[in-house]
Scaffold this motif. Sequence first.
Motif, mmCIF file in Angstrom:
data_model
loop_
_atom_site.group_PDB
_atom_site.id
_atom_site.type_symbol
_atom_site.label_atom_id
_atom_site.label_comp_id
_atom_site.label_asym_id
_atom_site.label_seq_id
_atom_site.Cartn_x
_atom_site.Cartn_y
_atom_site.Cartn_z
ATOM 1 N N LEU A 434 0.831 -1.206 0.000
ATOM 2 C CA LEU A 434 0.000 0.000 0.000
ATOM 3 C C LEU A 434 0.860 1.249 0.000
ATOM 4 N N LYS A 437 2.478 1.975 -3.285
ATOM 5 C CA LYS A 437 1.515 2.514 -4.258
ATOM 6 C C LYS A 437 1.119 3.948 -3.919
ATOM 7 N N GLU A 439 -0.669 4.672 -1.296
ATOM 8 C CA GLU A 439 -2.003 4.600 -0.691
ATOM 9 C C GLU A 439 -1.964 4.513 0.835
ATOM 10 N N SER A 441 0.228 6.415 4.218
ATOM 11 C CA SER A 441 1.173 7.479 4.579
ATOM 12 C C SER A 441 2.448 6.897 5.161
#
Length: 601
Positions: A434, A437, A439, A441
């Motif tokens: 994630l 990507k 997506e 922080s």
Amino acid sequence: MSTISQQNPPHSFHIPVMGLGYTVDSPIKVAHLGISSVISIMDDQLLEMMRKIYSEKHHLEFHPIHEKEEDSRAKRITAFLDLTHYLVDKQLDEVKNFENLDSPLLQKYIQLLPDNHPLVGLVKSLEGKEISEKERIEIQNLIKPGKIDINIMTKVDKINYDENGNPLSREYSDALSALRGYANSKLESSVIFSAGMNPALFAYAENFEDFFPDDSGNIKKKICLKVSDYRSALIQGKFLAKKGLWVSEFRIESGLNCGGHAFATDGFLIGPILEEFKSNRSELKSSILEICNKTLSERGNNSIQENQELKITYQGGIGTSEEDHFLRSHYELDGTGWGSPFLLVPEATSVDQDTLNRLLKAKQSDYFLSAASPLGVPFNNLRTSSGEDQRKARIEKNRPGSPCYKKFLSFSTEFTEKPICTASRQYQNLKAKLFQKGEASAESFQDTLEKDCLCEGLSAPAILANGGTPKRNLNAVTICPGPNLAYFKGTFSLQEMVDHIYGKISLNLDANRPHVFIKELQLYITYLKNELEKVGPEINARKQSYFEKFKSNILDGMDYYKGLIQEYTPDTDEILDKMKSQMNQIWQELDELLPKQAVNA
């Protein structure tokens, strides 16, 4: 063989639960000497391994309980607790069956006692004399064991599944299975519920008659609540009372000045909290008693007697006999808990040699409040532990996270339908994808990388300290001492630590160690600073209100301490002057917080 019962033990202190493994066999080590301690029963796999180790040590037959056996978790817990009961009972008999007053075990028991204990005076009066059978019985009656209490962390209560992946019914969840394991054991002691309310768990206790008074008014298995403030004590106490369940003890623990998980209050300091318990103690007991007996009467059960005990005890950051005596006398406490210092007492706890060496070398800055717990609760940690070394090494090898075998802390459904642990390799790999990507922080990903496998890390030391090898060679140790341990240097005998608690000797603590009240205050200031840093220079009105309330609560606590110092002298002038100076410094620090924050309405 004598029977271990709920008689009040001879000591004014107890050894609280520490991790999964550090106190798992403490009762076997110290209960026959009159010292109470607490076992965590959350890891049935650890208990099974320890049962095997101790069965072999004492040449007892060992029949393994396979994890695929029906209700294996509860059965393993019962089996280990029954073995502990047996071993303590056997050792207690050895103390009681003394040949003469010079018998080593009897003398060890007596030498640990506080000077005002009746057994000390009795034996002293009989020195050099031939004791009669009546006097022998009198001595034996004064030899009482420490309690073998157990701890259930209420938040550790995942649902379990059968071999086909179907969820098992609620009574097979981790916490309820643990309670059943304790309820079916031979112990007459207390279950300590920690980490807040779990309605399903509390209600489940209704299924076991040992939690209710018998015909003589005795409760074989008592309930103790670990709480951080009066309000939570009252709410939980009344909840249990409505089910006819009596709370025999409220064990107050500092929100931050403790080991393990830290449940910070909103700036409420321990002095005012203890004062509130002291002021409302009679009302607390009477209100709970009324509700409890109403329920018991409606059900046709025996009622709770007026003289049934309701103890108030405190634990967290106590370091000197003066602090211990002041807390017990001023707040009229029934006892205190001394936890982290006992990690340096091999006779009382199980700490492997490598971890012990790391503790001895640790600096104050090595003790920190971490985000290591998959529960999402701040966790007291040691930067130099082998567990931390392992966690960082895995990240460096681009293999973050831990293999997840025990799954006790599997609660996240962020990526999967079936809950997984945020410290697991599976979760951390999914989080990394994630992040890559864009997506997730950087802050969120960093928080994930800080998660560590507490299931393995907190159980390994007990196995290693007893000469065993953890399964799959997972030898890295996580240790969770309170900040107070930074001021103790060296290892100590049981006699030395107990003598220190009672003021018979003074261990050489770090000269910079603050008073227990001041240390907690400092920890709350640091905590507030860190929370403010997380939100940055601009905060919304709701957050601003929370921080202002937090600050206000700290200021109220400091006003209380200022009045306490003036009206009651808990320590020497030197210590009081030091406390005043430290409080003035904290006042200045606190005054500088919040005004700099710009409120974003």
